[in-house]
Design an enzyme around this catalytic site. Structure first.
Site, PDB file in Angstrom:
ATOM      1  N   ASP A   1      34.289 -52.419  -1.873  1.00  0.00           N
ATOM      2  CA  ASP A   1      35.478 -51.655  -1.537  1.00  0.00           C
ATOM      3  C   ASP A   1      35.213 -50.812  -0.295  1.00  0.00           C
ATOM      4  O   ASP A   1      34.143 -50.224  -0.155  1.00  0.00           O
ATOM      5  CB  ASP A   1      35.837 -50.735  -2.717  1.00  0.00           C
ATOM      6  CG  ASP A   1      37.291 -50.284  -2.660  1.00  0.00           C
ATOM      7  OD1 ASP A   1      37.857 -50.246  -1.555  1.00  0.00           O
ATOM      8  OD2 ASP A   1      37.851 -49.966  -3.719  1.00  0.00           O
TER       9      ASP A   1
ATOM     10  N   HIS B   1      37.657 -48.598   0.922  1.00  0.00           N
ATOM     11  CA  HIS B   1      38.621 -47.490   1.039  1.00  0.00           C
ATOM     12  C   HIS B   1      37.931 -46.155   0.880  1.00  0.00           C
ATOM     13  O   HIS B   1      37.158 -45.955  -0.039  1.00  0.00           O
ATOM     14  CB  HIS B   1      39.715 -47.649  -0.011  1.00  0.00           C
ATOM     15  CG  HIS B   1      40.482 -48.920   0.186  1.00  0.00           C
ATOM     16  ND1 HIS B   1      40.133 -50.089  -0.427  1.00  0.00           N
ATOM     17  CD2 HIS B   1      41.538 -49.195   0.973  1.00  0.00           C
ATOM     18  CE1 HIS B   1      40.967 -51.042  -0.044  1.00  0.00           C
ATOM     19  NE2 HIS B   1      41.823 -50.528   0.808  1.00  0.00           N
TER      20      HIS B   1
ATOM     21  N   SER C   1      36.826 -52.866  -7.979  1.00  0.00           N
ATOM     22  CA  SER C   1      35.998 -51.659  -7.985  1.00  0.00           C
ATOM     23  C   SER C   1      35.769 -51.159  -9.411  1.00  0.00           C
ATOM     24  O   SER C   1      34.762 -50.522  -9.699  1.00  0.00           O
ATOM     25  CB  SER C   1      36.668 -50.543  -7.197  1.00  0.00           C
ATOM     26  OG  SER C   1      36.876 -50.954  -5.878  1.00  0.00           O
TER      27      SER C   1
END
Ligand code: THG
Length: 942
Positions: free
Chosen positions: A752, A754, A805
């Site tokens: 991930d 982000h 995630s």
């Protein structure tokens, strides 16, 4: 003869260890390498270990014997560099076949001797095929990134020769190893597959990659997952990792490989990391301890050693390997997966995959001009802009009468390969000429898509191309075209698609590598026969997705609106509405301009109505009505151009909403600061203005009304807003007195990228006096735990936005548990929830796991957790989680049950006194049903 597949069923097989280290012990001099035969050879030969198979065969055999005595099940031939490309260094290129055959023969005779002594433990010979000393996907010339020192064809030829020699000498297996450039390995696999076909036999192949020290990627830049995807077409006996790191450092990458790979797994690491002298220090015991961990975790089927390992290392392994079960071969996933430097899975949860259309000389006047002028630099920036705007694949087309397609395709793809931001994504090689497609495949290390093949030239040619594409490891767009021409009606599309699907799957082409293109054709052209084209595409898409398992659907969306060229407002509305319906029908990907994808719900209602009438073919005058509207739009656009900044007149909340929704970052700092003035605290701006806008975008994305490129833009706007506010958040902390409230480690988990939420959380916690260590994004579970321990963290915060995630967070907690740690963990990020945390994460870990629903809550949680009543708080969290779990488990038990009254309603004809038989398995319970009246339920699950 014993079968290696049978052996692998029941146990972990042992590979041998390093060869070079063993040769060193013989202290051979130049004359020894030369022997009689090469006495007069013009160049120095010392160090050419492969040559020893010809000049010192008894030494080579002796080394094999030592490894066999140590317990190796598979010995590797002394042929790592026995290929024409590497041997050219010594002028020995013409000896590649002979050396390979002699190397295999030496190993064969040693192995047979041991098998004869104990047939219960059959020994196998793996023909070692190294990466050569040249790379096919990188340039050795800094000044010319398109140059290559070796081509795919040269490598394939050299590998063919080597493979023939190894097989003729008696190798059971071919081992393509120490792969630092996946394209080199693809050439080897290509050569082996062609050879197997020619010989009419199957050849068991092991492949093993090596990672470049610092990055955890191959030297040519691929992640472990992308590497695996690039080789997934070959029916490998095993896939693994070797060399590079010591066994301990290799573990996290091996775990990643084991998660992805549909193959058996091999590992043969070095004896630790090289010391200052370039030697290897790990003792056999240390080595066996670390490799033992692979086995304990069930990650491997074949283990051995690479540089610095000796028969003693292998002997240590042989003592423990029998204590562990081999990794079971996972069931095939059948998910369409492509790769550039990174992998791309095309699965339902991906929503929709954008293929950037602008790198096309036939589809963009600007790009065509740049290529014709030879301005590759600027042409590359077109590709970069597509990826920046959210293209997840780039379509590259060089079909133009004035351009040499083969040359342009090769040059451009080579240039793209040297730009990591572009090379990150997979390539779609677009051409109507087979030579151009083949030229593209020969320079692509990732798993690409060929665009396209069809039945236009009959079955034989179609299958020949498909076989070749598969041998190159690519997926294929199959246009719905046949000998009769383009399929334009739904019936014709279905007819051609089912025929192509049957032909391909019967020939062994993986169904998940078939991407049908049911032809997006221009509508509203004024020709009534064209009216049904869009609807036919959508209907055919639905049929394909329901009837042809694992296949995907794509299309060139901009074709749809050719009738409205020059009128972008109408074109974009048409594309957006078309995508909305086609995606609903199952369309997985589309060739679009990601810079211009509009939001469905933002289309002006009158225009939407007329566009949908055309697309869904609702009325005879639909085309006429859209044309009429288009003219009006153009007229108004010309008379009173709307000020582009008209939205600036709205309220602050409206402006921020607009900026986030449209991805306009121009004014966002200014607006964020205005919000700070008005609301008094930076957190208030984040919580009441930015987050709600962000959530609206998330909802639209979830409903399929926005696509990834737009969400990416939103994220950029959000980041800039937060950056503008950060100094004020920090200012707040400077004023707040308390410090050293505790040490908190924070990271976005592996898989991930982000980090907006994470960054906000980190800043807010810092402002509350916590000392923060931020590990960034894509962080391995092992590293999170290592760093937390080394730094002495009081708490770990894990962040992640996307669904995978969630599993990764569970892995981190498993790792903590494995190491018997009890550090509290706080879970945060959009897809996380109280329920998931309680049901899936908390149970794997004896420490406390707490879910934080939003950015500002972390500090409160920490204050309670690390405060004087921390124990009480922990008890309460655990009790709440237990309650959530119980509720969930109860709901699970009745998951496939449906209230009988509802079934009665659904099956009106069944008389009330008769038992109801469920007709539609798989229907869900109603989310808010009350467990208390669970009595009258029937089992819906069969
Ligand atoms: N299916 C498959 N491949 C395809 C298509 C398809 N490849 C090519 C094409 N169709 C998809 N790509 C484009 C690219 C650009 C445009 C349309 C489709 C386009 N270009 C502008 C125009 O023609 O008006 C050019 C504007 C400019 O010059 O800047 O619309 O269907 N498998």
């Amino acid at each position: 003869m014993a079968n290696i597949y049978d052996q692998l069923e029941s146990r972990i097989l042992l590979l041998d260890g390093g060869f070079g280290t063993m040769v060193q012990q013989y202290g051979l001099a130049e004359e020894d390498y030369r022997g009689e035969r090469f006495r007069e050879w013009p160049s120095l030969l010392k160090g050419c270990n492969d040559l020893l198979a010809l000049t010192r065969p008894e030494a080579v055999r002796e080394i094999h014997v030592k490894y066999l005595q140590a317990g190796a099940d598979i010995i590797e031939t002394d042929s790592f560099n026995a290929n024409a490309v590497s041997l050219a260094d010594y002028g020995l290129e013409t000896y590649a076949y002979e050396i390979s055959r002699a190397a295999a023969a030496a190993a064969r005779s040693a192995a047979d001797e041991f098998t004869a002594r104990n047939p219960q433990k059959p020994r196998f010979v793996a023909g070692s095929m190294g990466p050569t000393n040249r790379t096919a996907s990188m340039s050795a010339d800094v000044g010319n990134p398109a140059a290559r020192e070796v081509t795919f064809a040269q490598l394939a030829e050299a590998y063919t020769d080597q493979a023939r020699g190894l097989l003729d000498g008696g190798a059971d297996i071919l081992l393509v190893e120490t792969i630092f450039d996946t394209l080199n390995a693809k050439a080897a696999l290509y050569a082996i597959d062609a050879l197997a076909e020619k010989l009419g036999r199957t050849i068991p192949v092991m492949a093993s990659g090596t990672l470049a020290d610092a990055s955890g990627r191959t030297l040519s830049g691929q992640t472990v997952e992308a590497f695996c995807t690039s080789l997934s077409h070959a029916r490998l006996l095993s896939l693994g990792l070797n060399c590079a790191y010591g066994a301990k450092q290799l573990l996290p990458y091996l775990e990643r490989l084991a998660e992805t790979a549909p193959f058996r797994i091999s590992a043969h690491p070095n004896a630790g990391l090289p010391n200052v002298m370039g030697g290897y220090d790990e003792t056999p015991e240390m080595f066996a301890e670390d490799v033992g961990e692979y086995m304990r975790r069930g990650l491997v089927n074949i283990v051995g050693g690479c540089c610095g390992t000796t028969p003693a290392h292998i002997f240590e392994l042989s003592k423990i390997a029998c204590n562990y079960a081999p990794r079971p071969l996972p069931a095939p996933r059948r998910v369409t997966t492509l790769s550039g430097l990174e992998p791309l899975r095309i699965a339902p949860e991906t929503n929709f995959v954008n293929v950037g259309e602008r790198i096309n000389v036939a589809g963009s006047a600007k790009f065509a001009r740049l290529i014709r002028e030879g301005n590759y630099e600027e042409a590359l920036s077109v590709a970069r802009a597509q990826v920046d705007a959210g293209a997840q694949i780039v379509d590259v087309c060089m079909d133009d009468g004035m351009i040499d397609g083969v040359e342009a395709m090769r040059t451009f793809l080579n240039l793209m390969a040297s730009e990591p931001e572009i090379a990150r994504v997979p390539t779609m090689i677009d051409s109507s000429k087979w030579e151009v497609l083949a030229a593209g495949l020969e320079v692509t290390q990732g798993k690409a898509v060929v665009n396209s093949i069809s039945l236009k030239e009959g079955e034989a040619e179609f299958l020949r191309r498909a076989r070749e594409i598969h041998r190159f490891g690519a997926a294929a767009v199959v246009m719905l075209f046949d000998e009769r021409g383009q399929a334009d009606t739904c019936e014709r599309k279905i007819e051609v698609a089912s025929r192509a699907y049957r032909l391909l799957t019967d020939a062994g082409f993986p169904a998940e590598d078939i991407i049908f293109d049911p032809n997006v054709l221009a509508v509203a052209t004024g020709i009534p026969e064209h009216d049904g084209y869009a609807k036919a595409f959508i209907d055919a898409t639905r049929w394909i997705k329901e009837n042809l398992p694992h296949a995907k659907v794509s299309g060139g969306v901009s074709n749809l609106s050719f009738a409205f060229r020059g009128n972008n407002a109408v074109r974009e509305a048409m594309h957006s509405a078309f995508l909305y319906h086609a995606i609903r029908a199952g369309m997985d990907m589309g060739i679009v301009n990601p810079q211009l994808v509009k939001i469905y719900s933002e289309i002006e209602p009158e225009l939407l109505q007329r566009v949908e009438d055309v697309i869904l073919c609702c009325r005879a005058d639909a085309a006429e009505r859209l044309t009429e509207y288009a003219q009006q739009v153009r007229a108004t656009a010309q008379t009173e151009p709307q000020a582009p900044d008209a939205w600036r007149a709205g309220t602050l909340a409206e402006r921020i909403d607009y900026a986030m929704l449209k991805g306009v970052a121009d004014f966002i700092e200014q607006d964020a600061l205005e919000g700070y003035e008005a609301l008094g605290t930076p957190m208030a701006v984040i919580d009441t203005l930015l987050m709600p806008a962000m959530e609206r975008v998330g909802t639209l994305f979830g409903e399929g009304k926005m696509f990834l490129p737009q969400v990416v833009k939103t994220a950029r706007v959000m980041k800039r807003a937060v950056a503008a506010l950060t100094p004020y958040i920090e200012l707040g902390s400077a004023q707040s007195p308390q410090h050293n409230a505790g040490k908190v480690l924070i990271a976005t988990v592996k898989g991930d990228v982000h980090d907006i939420g994470k960054n906000i959380v980190a800043v807010v916690m810092a402002c509350n006096g916590y000392e923060i260590k931020d590990l960034g994004v894509m962080v391995e579970s092992q590293r999170i735990v290592d760093e937390a321990v080394a730094w002495g963290a009081d708490c770990i915060c894990l962040s992640g936005l996307i669904t995978p995630s969630l599993d990764e967070m569970t892995h981190v907690c498993e790792e903590l548990e494995r190491r018997a740690l009890r550090l509290p963990v706080i879970i945060g990020g959009a897809t996380t929830s109280d329920l998931h945390t309680a049901v899936k994460i908390a149970p794997v870990y004896s420490g406390l796991v707490i879910h934080s629903p939003n950015a500002s809550r972390n500090s409160q949680i920490l204050a309670q957790l690390l405060g004087p009543d921390g124990r009480l708080y922990a008890d309460k969290v655990r009790a709440d989680q237990q309650a959530l779990r119980s509720d969930y488990q109860r709901a699970e038990r009745t998951r496939n049950l449906i209230p009988i009254v509802e079934v009665r309603k659904a099956c009106k004809d069944i008389p009330a006194h008769e038992p109801v038989v469920p007709l539609h398995p798989g229907r869900m319970v109603f989310p808010d049903f009350d467990i208390a009246d669970a009595e009258p339920y029937i089992d819906w699950s069969f």
